[in-house]
Design a protein around this motif. Structure first.
Motif, mmCIF file in Angstrom:
data_model
loop_
_atom_site.group_PDB
_atom_site.id
_atom_site.type_symbol
_atom_site.label_atom_id
_atom_site.label_comp_id
_atom_site.label_asym_id
_atom_site.label_seq_id
_atom_site.Cartn_x
_atom_site.Cartn_y
_atom_site.Cartn_z
ATOM 1 N N PHE A 193 0.817 -1.215 0.000
ATOM 2 C CA PHE A 193 0.000 0.000 0.000
ATOM 3 C C PHE A 193 0.853 1.268 0.000
ATOM 4 C CE2 PHE A 193 -2.287 -3.458 1.967
ATOM 5 C CZ PHE A 193 -3.491 -3.431 1.298
ATOM 6 N N CYS A 194 2.157 1.108 -0.258
ATOM 7 C CA CYS A 194 3.067 2.258 -0.190
ATOM 8 C C CYS A 194 3.761 2.528 -1.524
ATOM 9 C CB CYS A 194 4.105 2.020 0.907
ATOM 10 S SG CYS A 194 3.392 1.772 2.544
ATOM 11 N N ASP A 195 3.049 2.315 -2.625
ATOM 12 C CA ASP A 195 3.643 2.527 -3.952
ATOM 13 C C ASP A 195 4.105 3.965 -4.156
ATOM 14 O OD1 ASP A 195 3.213 -0.090 -4.567
ATOM 15 O OD2 ASP A 195 1.328 0.247 -5.617
ATOM 16 N N GLU A 196 3.360 4.918 -3.601
ATOM 17 C CA GLU A 196 3.739 6.326 -3.767
ATOM 18 C C GLU A 196 4.953 6.667 -2.909
ATOM 19 O OE1 GLU A 196 0.304 8.523 -2.736
ATOM 20 O OE2 GLU A 196 -0.922 7.765 -4.388
ATOM 21 N N LEU A 197 5.087 5.984 -1.788
ATOM 22 C CA LEU A 197 6.183 6.252 -0.862
ATOM 23 C C LEU A 197 7.454 5.526 -1.266
ATOM 24 C CD1 LEU A 197 7.011 7.523 1.904
ATOM 25 C CD2 LEU A 197 6.278 5.368 2.956
ATOM 26 N N VAL A 198 7.309 4.268 -1.673
ATOM 27 C CA VAL A 198 8.459 3.438 -2.048
ATOM 28 C C VAL A 198 8.361 3.156 -3.545
ATOM 29 C CG1 VAL A 198 9.710 1.310 -1.549
ATOM 30 C CG2 VAL A 198 8.356 2.392 0.242
ATOM 31 N N THR A 199 9.173 3.846 -4.321
ATOM 32 C CA THR A 199 9.026 3.783 -5.781
ATOM 33 C C THR A 199 10.067 2.919 -6.480
ATOM 34 O OG1 THR A 199 10.346 5.802 -5.992
ATOM 35 C CG2 THR A 199 7.948 6.062 -5.841
ATOM 36 N N GLN A 203 14.830 2.033 -2.355
ATOM 37 C CA GLN A 203 14.040 2.512 -1.226
ATOM 38 C C GLN A 203 13.468 1.359 -0.412
ATOM 39 O OE1 GLN A 203 11.217 5.112 -3.125
ATOM 40 N NE2 GLN A 203 12.589 6.882 -3.034
ATOM 41 N N LYS A 204 13.106 0.276 -1.083
ATOM 42 C CA LYS A 204 12.619 -0.907 -0.360
ATOM 43 C C LYS A 204 13.702 -1.430 0.575
ATOM 44 C CE LYS A 204 9.545 -2.535 -4.066
ATOM 45 N NZ LYS A 204 9.309 -3.624 -5.049
ATOM 46 N N ILE A 205 14.926 -1.511 0.049
ATOM 47 C CA ILE A 205 16.067 -1.985 0.850
ATOM 48 C C ILE A 205 16.299 -1.046 2.032
ATOM 49 C CG2 ILE A 205 18.563 -2.367 0.816
ATOM 50 C CD1 ILE A 205 18.202 -3.136 -2.189
ATOM 51 N N TYR A 206 16.207 0.250 1.795
ATOM 52 C CA TYR A 206 16.431 1.249 2.841
ATOM 53 C C TYR A 206 15.428 1.077 3.979
ATOM 54 C CZ TYR A 206 16.046 5.814 5.125
ATOM 55 O OH TYR A 206 15.961 6.812 6.059
ATOM 56 N N THR A 221 25.271 -3.784 5.377
ATOM 57 C CA THR A 221 25.430 -2.486 4.711
ATOM 58 C C THR A 221 24.415 -2.415 3.569
ATOM 59 O OG1 THR A 221 27.809 -2.561 5.183
ATOM 60 C CG2 THR A 221 27.051 -0.959 3.538
ATOM 61 N N PRO A 222 23.387 -1.587 3.680
ATOM 62 C CA PRO A 222 22.304 -1.571 2.680
ATOM 63 C C PRO A 222 22.764 -1.279 1.256
ATOM 64 C CG PRO A 222 22.149 0.310 4.167
ATOM 65 C CD PRO A 222 23.165 -0.614 4.753
ATOM 66 N N SER A 223 23.835 -0.489 1.101
ATOM 67 C CA SER A 223 24.271 -0.103 -0.242
ATOM 68 C C SER A 223 24.844 -1.270 -1.051
ATOM 69 C CB SER A 223 25.316 1.011 -0.143
ATOM 70 O OG SER A 223 26.431 0.574 0.614
ATOM 71 N N LYS A 224 25.193 -2.365 -0.392
ATOM 72 C CA LYS A 224 25.787 -3.497 -1.105
ATOM 73 C C LYS A 224 24.737 -4.437 -1.705
ATOM 74 C CE LYS A 224 27.388 -7.029 1.222
ATOM 75 N NZ LYS A 224 28.151 -7.895 2.152
ATOM 76 N N TYR A 225 23.456 -4.180 -1.406
ATOM 77 C CA TYR A 225 22.395 -5.053 -1.919
ATOM 78 C C TYR A 225 21.690 -4.380 -3.098
ATOM 79 C CZ TYR A 225 23.219 -7.019 2.691
ATOM 80 O OH TYR A 225 23.815 -7.540 3.802
ATOM 81 N N GLU A 226 21.365 -5.179 -4.094
ATOM 82 C CA GLU A 226 20.694 -4.650 -5.285
ATOM 83 C C GLU A 226 19.191 -4.919 -5.274
ATOM 84 O OE1 GLU A 226 22.563 -6.164 -8.758
ATOM 85 O OE2 GLU A 226 24.475 -5.131 -8.401
ATOM 86 N N GLU A 230 17.754 -9.998 -1.659
ATOM 87 C CA GLU A 230 19.125 -10.198 -1.180
ATOM 88 C C GLU A 230 19.269 -9.829 0.289
ATOM 89 O OE1 GLU A 230 21.931 -8.174 -3.610
ATOM 90 O OE2 GLU A 230 21.403 -9.256 -5.440
ATOM 91 N N ILE A 231 18.720 -8.699 0.686
ATOM 92 C CA ILE A 231 18.876 -8.265 2.071
ATOM 93 C C ILE A 231 18.029 -9.136 3.011
ATOM 94 C CG2 ILE A 231 17.076 -6.497 2.016
ATOM 95 C CD1 ILE A 231 18.902 -4.779 3.801
ATOM 96 N N ILE A 232 16.896 -9.622 2.520
ATOM 97 C CA ILE A 232 16.070 -10.531 3.330
ATOM 98 C C ILE A 232 16.825 -11.833 3.591
ATOM 99 C CG2 ILE A 232 13.980 -11.976 3.321
ATOM 100 C CD1 ILE A 232 12.580 -9.693 1.811
#
Length: 277
Positions: A193-199, A203-206, A221-226, A230-232
């Motif tokens: 329900f957050c399509d407008e917030l997470v585009t 941003q999903k990873i963040y 480190t969030p920046s290392k995931y694409e 992967e982060i899950i």
């Protein structure tokens, strides 16, 4: 005198001509209306005949097993989900997604979507649908498309005020001792329900990283995931390692929902410690 006789001799002919002309016009007007009536009658007969032929063709196909789409029996064999009328966007939209999945798997004809789908409504959902049918009438109900059904269905069972609350919960979501699979499920449910917030994926990873507790974030480190996947998966691997540390006595387990007695004891011990200090 002679001129008067000539006019008298031609007067009847002229009169007959005038009468013939007027009669011709009257007949022409009558024929025009008569032809229109015949055309309308013929069209009605043809339409009724076509409708009967279509009904007979459908009955024949049903008997021969060649019916377009699937029968209601085939649809029910796939055990379509039931909806009880919860005013909850997550439950409501999950039901829509599941029932549409059954439509796809059974190759259900689009003309049967509303009839088959509404057959799975129970409780308050069925009360809402029964009232809806009375409002719009039987003919409009039969002609309704699935999209036309979903619009008022979502408006009633997935109101904007509740969706806005879910968005706020998503932003404030934090892991407090829940297992990774459980907190991930909650995260994904609210993310829908957050399509407008997470585009985008970044941003999903963040948001996912910030939602995790410190014992997970300190090794990530969030920046290392694409991708979010992967982060899950990394969080799951970290969870396994944390369990091993607890088993070895290197780390203390976190109590997600401590009992009131335990909370009171903890508070009391803290006070005693402070008093001693």
């Amino acid at each position: 005198m002679e001129g008067m006789m000539i006019r008298c001799q031609w007067s009847p002919k002229i009169l007959r001509g005038v009468i013939a002309e007027e009669v011709g016009k009257a007949i022409e007007n009558s024929l025009s209306g008569f032809i229109d009536k015949i055309q309308n009658t013929v069209l009605n007969v043809v339409e009724e005949r076509i409708q009967r032929l279509e009904e007979n063709a459908n009955q024949t196909m049903e008997k021969s097993g060649e019916r377009k789409g699937c029968s209601y029996k085939e649809f029910m064999a796939c055990k379509p989900p039931i909806y009880n009328g919860e005013v909850d966007p997550i439950i409501c939209q999950r039901w829509l997604s599941d029932i549409e999945g059954v439509f796809e798997r059974t190759h259900c004809d689009v003309s049967d979507f509303v009839a088959y789908g509404t057959g799975q409504l129970r409780g308050q959902a069925k009360d809402w649908w029964d009232n809806m049918r009375k409002e719009i009438g039987a003919e409009a109900t039969r002609a309704m498309t699935w999209d036309e059904f979903k619009a008022p269905f979502l408006k009633h069972h997935s109101p904007k005020v509740v969706i806005n609350r879910i968005k706020e919960e998503f932003i404030q979501l934090r892991q407090k001792g829940e297992l990774i699979d459980k907190i991930t499920g909650i995260f994904l449910d609210k993310l829908r329900f957050c399509d407008e917030l997470v585009t985008n994926e970044e941003q999903k990873i963040y948001y996912y990283y910030n939602m995790l507790s410190a014992e997970y974030r300190e090794f990530m480190t969030p920046s290392k995931y694409e991708t979010l996947t992967e982060i899950i998966n990394t969080a799951r691997e970290r969870e396994i390692e944390l369990k091993k540390q607890i088993e070895r006595g290197e780390r203390r387990a976190i109590d997600v929902n401590p009992s009131p007695t335990k909370k009171a004891r903890t508070t009391e011990s803290v006070k005693k410690t402070d008093a001693k200090g």
